[in-house]
Design a protein around this motif. Sequence first.
Motif, PDB file in Angstrom:
ATOM      1  N   ILE A   1    -118.382-108.541 -11.561  1.00 28.59           N
ATOM      2  CA  ILE A   1    -119.180-108.910 -12.730  1.00 28.59           C
ATOM      3  C   ILE A   1    -120.405-107.994 -12.790  1.00 28.59           C
ATOM      4  O   ILE A   1    -121.219-108.008 -11.874  1.00 28.59           O
ATOM      5  CB  ILE A   1    -119.626-110.385 -12.661  1.00 28.59           C
ATOM      6  CG1 ILE A   1    -118.419-111.300 -12.506  1.00 28.59           C
ATOM      7  CG2 ILE A   1    -120.430-110.768 -13.890  1.00 28.59           C
ATOM      8  CD1 ILE A   1    -118.778-112.739 -12.220  1.00 28.59           C
ATOM      9  N   PRO A   2    -120.575-107.198 -13.834  1.00 26.81           N
ATOM     10  CA  PRO A   2    -121.745-106.322 -13.931  1.00 26.81           C
ATOM     11  C   PRO A   2    -122.984-107.120 -14.333  1.00 26.81           C
ATOM     12  O   PRO A   2    -123.250-107.348 -15.511  1.00 26.81           O
ATOM     13  CB  PRO A   2    -121.339-105.314 -15.021  1.00 26.81           C
ATOM     14  CG  PRO A   2    -120.360-106.055 -15.869  1.00 26.81           C
ATOM     15  CD  PRO A   2    -119.648-107.023 -14.966  1.00 26.81           C
ATOM     16  N   GLY A   3    -123.743-107.579 -13.351  1.00 31.87           N
ATOM     17  CA  GLY A   3    -124.909-108.421 -13.621  1.00 31.87           C
ATOM     18  C   GLY A   3    -126.173-107.613 -13.856  1.00 31.87           C
ATOM     19  O   GLY A   3    -126.140-106.396 -14.071  1.00 31.87           O
ATOM     20  N   THR A   4    -127.309-108.297 -13.773  1.00 30.76           N
ATOM     21  CA  THR A   4    -128.594-107.654 -14.085  1.00 30.76           C
ATOM     22  C   THR A   4    -128.997-106.633 -13.024  1.00 30.76           C
ATOM     23  O   THR A   4    -129.985-105.920 -13.212  1.00 30.76           O
ATOM     24  CB  THR A   4    -129.707-108.700 -14.225  1.00 30.76           C
ATOM     25  OG1 THR A   4    -129.854-109.426 -12.995  1.00 30.76           O
ATOM     26  CG2 THR A   4    -129.413-109.664 -15.351  1.00 30.76           C
TER      27      THR A   4
ATOM     28  N   ASP B   1    -121.390-116.269 -20.363  1.00 28.02           N
ATOM     29  CA  ASP B   1    -121.072-117.479 -19.611  1.00 28.02           C
ATOM     30  C   ASP B   1    -120.679-117.198 -18.163  1.00 28.02           C
ATOM     31  O   ASP B   1    -120.317-118.111 -17.435  1.00 28.02           O
ATOM     32  CB  ASP B   1    -119.930-118.249 -20.296  1.00 28.02           C
ATOM     33  CG  ASP B   1    -120.309-118.711 -21.695  1.00 28.02           C
ATOM     34  OD1 ASP B   1    -121.489-119.057 -21.885  1.00 28.02           O
ATOM     35  OD2 ASP B   1    -119.442-118.699 -22.580  1.00 28.02           O
ATOM     36  N   GLU B   2    -120.758-115.941 -17.760  1.00 27.64           N
ATOM     37  CA  GLU B   2    -120.315-115.578 -16.423  1.00 27.64           C
ATOM     38  C   GLU B   2    -121.406-114.768 -15.741  1.00 27.64           C
ATOM     39  O   GLU B   2    -121.815-113.717 -16.238  1.00 27.64           O
ATOM     40  CB  GLU B   2    -119.018-114.758 -16.503  1.00 27.64           C
ATOM     41  CG  GLU B   2    -118.307-114.626 -15.171  1.00 27.64           C
ATOM     42  CD  GLU B   2    -116.959-113.945 -15.349  1.00 27.64           C
ATOM     43  OE1 GLU B   2    -116.154-114.022 -14.423  1.00 27.64           O
ATOM     44  OE2 GLU B   2    -116.735-113.332 -16.412  1.00 27.64           O
ATOM     45  N   LEU B   3    -121.902-115.276 -14.616  1.00 27.56           N
ATOM     46  CA  LEU B   3    -122.984-114.617 -13.903  1.00 27.56           C
ATOM     47  C   LEU B   3    -122.494-114.173 -12.533  1.00 27.56           C
ATOM     48  O   LEU B   3    -121.612-114.792 -11.944  1.00 27.56           O
ATOM     49  CB  LEU B   3    -124.167-115.573 -13.726  1.00 27.56           C
ATOM     50  CG  LEU B   3    -124.810-116.134 -14.995  1.00 27.56           C
ATOM     51  CD1 LEU B   3    -125.876-117.152 -14.626  1.00 27.56           C
ATOM     52  CD2 LEU B   3    -125.412-115.016 -15.840  1.00 27.56           C
ATOM     53  N   ASP B   4    -123.103-113.106 -12.010  1.00 26.81           N
ATOM     54  CA  ASP B   4    -122.785-112.751 -10.631  1.00 26.81           C
ATOM     55  C   ASP B   4    -123.538-113.694  -9.688  1.00 26.81           C
ATOM     56  O   ASP B   4    -124.346-114.523 -10.110  1.00 26.81           O
ATOM     57  CB  ASP B   4    -123.095-111.274 -10.351  1.00 26.81           C
ATOM     58  CG  ASP B   4    -124.591-110.956 -10.382  1.00 26.81           C
ATOM     59  OD1 ASP B   4    -125.404-111.848 -10.083  1.00 26.81           O
ATOM     60  OD2 ASP B   4    -124.947-109.807 -10.687  1.00 26.81           O
ATOM     61  N   GLU B   5    -123.285-113.560  -8.396  1.00 27.98           N
ATOM     62  CA  GLU B   5    -123.818-114.516  -7.429  1.00 27.98           C
ATOM     63  C   GLU B   5    -125.340-114.524  -7.392  1.00 27.98           C
ATOM     64  O   GLU B   5    -125.964-115.585  -7.233  1.00 27.98           O
ATOM     65  CB  GLU B   5    -123.281-114.199  -6.030  1.00 27.98           C
ATOM     66  CG  GLU B   5    -121.762-114.189  -5.934  1.00 27.98           C
ATOM     67  CD  GLU B   5    -121.165-112.803  -6.105  1.00 27.98           C
ATOM     68  OE1 GLU B   5    -120.157-112.523  -5.451  1.00 27.98           O
ATOM     69  OE2 GLU B   5    -121.715-112.004  -6.899  1.00 27.98           O
TER      70      GLU B   5
END
Length: 381
Positions: free
Chosen positions: A190-193, A235-239
Amino acid sequence: MEAEFGYAIDHLLATDDAKPPSSDDSLPRDPQSLDIVDAASRRSSEFAMWADSIRIGERPLTSLRARVAALAHDYVNSPLTPVFRELVNLRDDLFSLIRDRPDPARLQDMYFLAGATCAMLAYASGDLGFPHAARVQAQAALACAEKADNETLTAWVLGNQAMTSEWYGRPEEGLRFAAEALTHAQKAQIPGTVLVRLASIEARAYGRMGHTAAAIEAMDRASAARDLIEARYTDELDELDELGGILTFALAKQHFYDGSAFLRIGSPAAAERTALATISAYASGPSTQRSYGDEALAWVDVSTARVRQPSVDLDGAAQALDVVYRLPPSLQIPALLQPLSELRRELELPRYRGSEIAKSMRETINDIRDNCFRSSSEITS
């Protein structure tokens, strides 16, 4: 087989409905063999009990995760010294569980939480003015991230090393860390912040080096990465984004990094606008996400930008600095020392020598710096 089980072979191979052998049919039991068999069964039983004792259920793991998340949020809106001490306690608890109760089913989760905790300790060590300790904590965090097989955490920790290097005057080293971090971030599911954060760190590093075009390009990449996240992964976040707080990279923090970059590439008007946008974003956002440290640093940037603009606004610069001065001393952290020193150098230029406002600002900076040094020394008391 007869020696192992104590029965004749034809009885051992008999069908299930065969009668059990009578005592007359059984082979005589060898006392030495029985001792070996009994010892082996005891060891197996002891192992089974130990294996059961090291099981970490879902509830304890959820509790540990909640402690990590709570401290990640406390980091941005509470005095740093007590948060640092709680992080140390949490790290020790996690290390003890990993060493003394290494449940294989939960080990990756435990290493991830331990790595996130060490990552926050690395961040805090840098904020408190201990860059060497920050590097040591980062190495521990990277070791945990590798054991957890978590690319996002690895990227975040390397990004933190990039930020520390840049902040303490080694922008080239910071860019190398950022490039290494990017290779790990791109492998994450997941490409998060963390991608936004890395580009923003690059912008500040390029700004410190005086590379205006590269700094602006990095800021544009940070904005594009945030747009991609908001468009495709709402709706999908990394850890780490799930844990939140200091472990995520809010829009307000992105504004703050951009403001610092603009200040370094000689665009004080843009720096002032962006720093004020940082302050506004924090003021209007959730109180749990309001970072007193970033706000204080942004106000120093506002003050510096007003001094550096062609139409110097010393009154406005003094007002911005006064906001920092009026913070409780426990919130005046050592991270303020560097930008305050830069502002003081501006105020020591020949054109300000006869200015009473500039003189008063220099005295205010000295008072804030004293509080910053006290905050740094409190960690050992």
